[in-house]
Design a protein around this motif. Structure first.
Motif, PDB file in Angstrom:
ATOM      1  N   ASP A 136       0.801  -1.215   0.000  1.00  0.00           N
ATOM      2  CA  ASP A 136       0.000   0.000   0.000  1.00  0.00           C
ATOM      3  C   ASP A 136       0.841   1.275   0.000  1.00  0.00           C
ATOM      4  O   ASP A 136       0.289   2.377  -0.040  1.00  0.00           O
ATOM      5  CB  ASP A 136      -0.921   0.030   1.224  1.00  0.00           C
ATOM      6  CG  ASP A 136      -1.912  -1.111   1.232  1.00  0.00           C
ATOM      7  OD1 ASP A 136      -2.359  -1.511   0.151  1.00  0.00           O
ATOM      8  OD2 ASP A 136      -2.232  -1.606   2.327  1.00  0.00           O
ATOM      9  N   PHE A 137       2.180   1.151   0.101  1.00  0.00           N
ATOM     10  CA  PHE A 137       3.051   2.315   0.220  1.00  0.00           C
ATOM     11  C   PHE A 137       4.108   2.335  -0.879  1.00  0.00           C
ATOM     12  O   PHE A 137       4.569   1.291  -1.328  1.00  0.00           O
ATOM     13  CB  PHE A 137       3.757   2.322   1.578  1.00  0.00           C
ATOM     14  CG  PHE A 137       2.832   2.631   2.713  1.00  0.00           C
ATOM     15  CD1 PHE A 137       2.634   3.944   3.121  1.00  0.00           C
ATOM     16  CD2 PHE A 137       2.155   1.627   3.359  1.00  0.00           C
ATOM     17  CE1 PHE A 137       1.774   4.231   4.159  1.00  0.00           C
ATOM     18  CE2 PHE A 137       1.278   1.910   4.405  1.00  0.00           C
ATOM     19  CZ  PHE A 137       1.092   3.221   4.805  1.00  0.00           C
ATOM     20  N   THR A 138       4.487   3.557  -1.285  1.00  0.00           N
ATOM     21  CA  THR A 138       5.589   3.759  -2.207  1.00  0.00           C
ATOM     22  C   THR A 138       6.496   4.838  -1.635  1.00  0.00           C
ATOM     23  O   THR A 138       6.042   5.719  -0.909  1.00  0.00           O
ATOM     24  CB  THR A 138       5.113   4.207  -3.603  1.00  0.00           C
ATOM     25  OG1 THR A 138       4.403   5.439  -3.474  1.00  0.00           O
ATOM     26  CG2 THR A 138       4.233   3.165  -4.258  1.00  0.00           C
ATOM     27  N   ALA A 139       7.775   4.751  -1.964  1.00  0.00           N
ATOM     28  CA  ALA A 139       8.750   5.777  -1.587  1.00  0.00           C
ATOM     29  C   ALA A 139       9.572   6.070  -2.829  1.00  0.00           C
ATOM     30  O   ALA A 139      10.265   5.198  -3.344  1.00  0.00           O
ATOM     31  CB  ALA A 139       9.626   5.285  -0.449  1.00  0.00           C
ATOM     32  N   THR A 140       9.465   7.294  -3.330  1.00  0.00           N
ATOM     33  CA  THR A 140      10.143   7.682  -4.559  1.00  0.00           C
ATOM     34  C   THR A 140      11.018   8.892  -4.287  1.00  0.00           C
ATOM     35  O   THR A 140      10.551   9.884  -3.727  1.00  0.00           O
ATOM     36  CB  THR A 140       9.109   8.038  -5.655  1.00  0.00           C
ATOM     37  OG1 THR A 140       8.191   6.953  -5.789  1.00  0.00           O
ATOM     38  CG2 THR A 140       9.788   8.289  -6.979  1.00  0.00           C
ATOM     39  N   ALA A 141      12.293   8.804  -4.677  1.00  0.00           N
ATOM     40  CA  ALA A 141      13.243   9.897  -4.468  1.00  0.00           C
ATOM     41  C   ALA A 141      13.509  10.610  -5.780  1.00  0.00           C
ATOM     42  O   ALA A 141      13.637   9.979  -6.828  1.00  0.00           O
ATOM     43  CB  ALA A 141      14.549   9.353  -3.899  1.00  0.00           C
TER      44      ALA A 141
END
Length: 152
Positions: free
Chosen positions: A37-42
């Motif tokens: 359910d989560f994303t982390a984009t840099a």
């Protein structure tokens, strides 16, 4: 030895009995989450790296509020990880008893993190890998958050 020490050593310890245990309220049912359910984009611009953490939870009623806050504002023992705490606030008034997807998002400035650990109040934490915007392409700006939920 003082009079207080003598009184403490000679008197039996009296603990009041509380018979009204039934008045203690159980905690409100919490929202459901998974790593899918989560994303982390840099993304990096002008020498500054910003990590966007976005996700959603399925809450038991309408009106819930979700907030991601820093979980370790002091000395960071693992600089490759960003620690966040997800705070769940139940509705203040009676709400419709219908499963509701509630979104949450935060932006973090960090130059070294390659994963985000999201901690919860009453469940095990989840870890989300940080993907560079160049790795995931332009579509990372609006990730599909419910992929894991549709498979249920």
């Amino acid at each position: 030895m003082t009079d207080l020490d003598t009184d403490l050593n000679t008197r039996p310890l009296r603990i009041p009995f509380v018979a009204a245990v039934h008045r203690i309220r159980p905690p409100a049912p919490a929202c459901e989450f998974s790593a899918a359910d989560f994303t982390a984009t840099a993304s990096t611009a002008c020498g500054v790296r910003i990590i966007r953490v976005a996700g959603a939870g399925r809450c038991p009623t309408a009106g819930w509020t979700l907030t991601l806050v820093a979980a370790n504002p002091g000395v960071v023992p693992h600089p490759e990880q960003v620690w966040l705490e997800l705070r769940e606030t139940p509705p203040s008034d009676a709400a419709a008893r219908v499963l509701t997807d509630v979104e949450v998002e935060t932006l973090i400035e960090d130059s070294a993190a390659n994963e985000v650990m999201i901690r919860f109040a009453y469940r095990a934490p989840i870890t989300v890998p940080v993907l560079e915007a160049a790795q995931v392409g332009v579509a990372s700006a609006a990730p599909g958050r419910w992929t894991g939920r549709d498979a249920r």
